[in-house]
Design an enzyme around this catalytic site. Structure first.
Site, short mmCIF file in Angstrom:
data_model
loop_
_atom_site.label_atom_id
_atom_site.label_comp_id
_atom_site.label_asym_id
_atom_site.label_seq_id
_atom_site.Cartn_x
_atom_site.Cartn_y
_atom_site.Cartn_z
N LYS A 26 9.95 54.76 -36.83
CA LYS A 26 9.78 55.57 -38.04
C LYS A 26 11.09 55.68 -38.83
CE LYS A 26 6.13 58.30 -35.89
NZ LYS A 26 4.87 57.88 -36.48
N GLN A 47 9.35 63.00 -37.22
CA GLN A 47 9.26 62.97 -38.69
C GLN A 47 10.49 63.58 -39.36
OE1 GLN A 47 7.01 61.31 -40.24
NE2 GLN A 47 5.50 61.01 -38.62
N HIS A 54 1.65 67.30 -33.55
CA HIS A 54 1.02 65.99 -33.34
C HIS A 54 0.42 66.00 -31.94
CE1 HIS A 54 1.02 61.60 -32.53
NE2 HIS A 54 1.10 61.41 -33.83
N ASP A 96 10.20 67.86 -31.24
CA ASP A 96 9.64 66.57 -31.62
C ASP A 96 10.21 66.24 -33.00
OD1 ASP A 96 8.17 64.51 -32.63
OD2 ASP A 96 6.20 65.43 -32.29
N CYS A 156 -3.54 62.16 -36.10
CA CYS A 156 -3.23 62.62 -34.74
C CYS A 156 -2.82 64.09 -34.73
CB CYS A 156 -2.14 61.77 -34.08
SG CYS A 156 -2.62 60.08 -33.81
C1 LIG Z 1 5.34 64.42 -35.49
C2 LIG Z 1 5.09 63.24 -34.61
N1 LIG Z 1 5.33 63.35 -33.30
C3 LIG Z 1 5.14 62.33 -32.47
C4 LIG Z 1 4.66 61.13 -32.91
C5 LIG Z 1 4.44 60.04 -31.92
O1 LIG Z 1 5.30 58.97 -32.17
P1 LIG Z 1 5.14 57.62 -31.35
O2 LIG Z 1 3.70 57.22 -31.48
O3 LIG Z 1 6.06 56.68 -32.02
O4 LIG Z 1 5.52 57.91 -29.95
C6 LIG Z 1 4.37 60.96 -34.26
C7 LIG Z 1 3.80 59.71 -34.76
O5 LIG Z 1 3.16 59.66 -35.78
C8 LIG Z 1 4.60 62.04 -35.13
O6 LIG Z 1 4.35 61.95 -36.43
#
Ligand SMILES: Cc1ncc(COP(=O)(O)O)c(C=O)c1O
Length: 429
Positions: A249, A226, A146, A223, A387
């Site tokens: 999420k 998900q 992401h 990260d 993203c």
């Molecule tokens: C894999 C992953 N990492 C990071 C993020 C970023 O999350 P946040 O916008 O809640 O900080 C997302 C959000 O869609 C994501 O899917």
């Protein structure tokens, strides 16, 4: 929170493709009733919410926790001796303990509240990264990250004249583990990888990846945005050095997230931001910093958000994260089979290990048009690059449509999606 008098029953044999729905429909009905938003109609149709990878809906337990906090306990934490401040502090501390247990971290010192996965990764890049990455050094990520696990490292690498290395993925959206291993070298200072790809649903072989990095003495930040909503995460079993996730999420509110970090690493790191609460003493000559995790929590935190995140994780634990995983696995298998066998549909991301999300493109229908047509049927999916623009480039598409699942989704939701895709193809035929 709705207490499930009869816990959700799952058959363990139900994850095979085409198997009967494994969750008792009555229990699913009960679960759906926990989420007030699902009762509404959109454009006159029953809401089919399949945008859970962007954000999940909130159960009554979470909404109530926020209302209760503001109605009964609202006060700033840590600084007050009065009853409300004590109650708010205790509830906030309690939420941290809930997160600790949820991740199986060794200590609440290792649980830093942040705004979300994005802030957690930026914290590590700006604090750990700035200390340890220098000119000519390397940061290793993967091709399925992401943007929030790309851009913070690019900023760091630019500032430090370091290099961002990217481990490739194959045509099914799986990490090339051999390449990943090859790319960890003497200049690698940190590995930053996603547990689950939001654009492909791919689950990475994290344990092996962490072992490979540790063999070379390189720490790993994961990260987990998900992953945490979909299956049990045990940071000690993984032996990851940092783990980031977002509350929203995993049925919690927006604006709150978590950075797990091994205490020894966090302890040695400089603060990320300065301000109230992160200090132990301040003079104009010198400031000494607070103990963990407060050193990384400058200013008044999102108190209600943390408490509500605790309520969300309690909700998940009450249902049972393994039960949630089994239900969603069955649903994803069903969706993969149904959507994947539609004429003109190409699935993007067909890894052996996937959770949560199904990405696809439909011949002659732009994903945005598909999203708009589905919306008219009350079906919410996400369309775009999610993203994860490098993932789109890797598969040669500008965008995909993505259906993503949560505990309250059912086969009928998938059937509605399938009918909607068929209808869209007819419009554009
Ligand atoms: C894999 C992953 N990492 C990071 C993020 C970023 O999350 P946040 O916008 O809640 O900080 C997302 C959000 O869609 C994501 O899917």
């Amino acid at each position: 929170m709705t207490t499930l008098a009869n816990p959700v029953k799952f058959s363990t044999a139900g994850s095979a493709k085409g198997a009967a729905q494994t969750i008792n429909p009555l229990d699913l009905k009960k679960i759906r009733a926990d989420f007030p938003i699902l009762a509404q109609r959109v454009h006159g149709r029953k809401l089919v919410y399949l945008d859970n990878a962007a954000t999940s809906q909130k159960p009554r337990a979470v909404i109530d926790a926020i209302v209760r906090y503001y109605e009964q306990d609202n006060a700033n934490i840590h600084r007050g001796v009065h009853a409300l401040s004590v109650r708010a502090t205790e509830a906030h501390d309690g939420a941290r303990e809930t997160v600790r247990q949820f991740l199986n971290a060794g200590s609440t010192k290792e649980i830093v509240f942040v705004r979300g996965a994005t802030e957690a990764i930026n914290l590590v890049a700006q604090s750990y990264g700035r200390e340890h990455v220098g000119a000519g050094d390397e940061v290793l990520i993967t091709a399925m990250e992401h943007h929030s696990n790309i851009v913070p490292w690019q900023i760091l690498c630019e500032e430090k004249c370091a290099r961002l290395k990217v481990a490739p993925i194959d045509d099914r959206g799986q990490l090339r583990l051999d390449e990943f291993a090859r790319l960890i070298g003497p200049r690698t200072k940190i590995v930053a990888v996603t547990h689950v790809s939001n654009a492909l649903g791919t689950v990475n072989p994290l344990r092996e990846m962490i072992e490979l990095a540790h063999e070379q003495g390189v720490p790993v930040i994961v990260d987990g945005a998900q992953a945490v909503p979909h299956f049990a995460v045990d940071v000690r079993a993984l032996d990851c050095d940092f783990y980031a996730f977002s509350g929203h999420k995993v049925y919690g509110p927006t604006g709150i997230g978590v950075l797990y970090g091994k205490a020894a690493l966090l302890d040695a790191m400089p603060p990320y931001q300065g301000g109230g609460d992160m200090i132990s003493s301040v003079t104009f000559e010198k400031t000494t910093y607070n103990s963990l995790p407060h050193k990384f929590e400058a200013g008044t935190p999102d108190i209600a958000g943390a408490i509500a995140l605790g309520a969300a994780l309690d909700y998940v634990s009450e249902l049972g994260i393994d039960n949630i995983a089994a239900h969603e696995r069955e649903l994803l298998d069903y969706a993969t089979e149904k959507v994947g066998s539609l004429p003109g549909v190409r699935l993007i991301g067909t890894a052996d290990e996937r959770v949560g999300a199904l990405s696809f493109v439909v011949d002659s229908v732009h994903p945005h048009d598909l999203g708009t047509i589905l919306d008219r049927e009350g079906i919410a999916i996400r369309t775009g690059h999610h993203c994860a623009q490098p993932v789109m480039d890797r598969f040669g598409v500008p965008a995909t449509a993505r259906a993503s699942f949560a505990i309250y989704n059912c086969r009928e939701d998938v059937d509605a999606l399938v009918n909607g895709i068929r209808a869209a193809r007819e419009v554009f035929a």
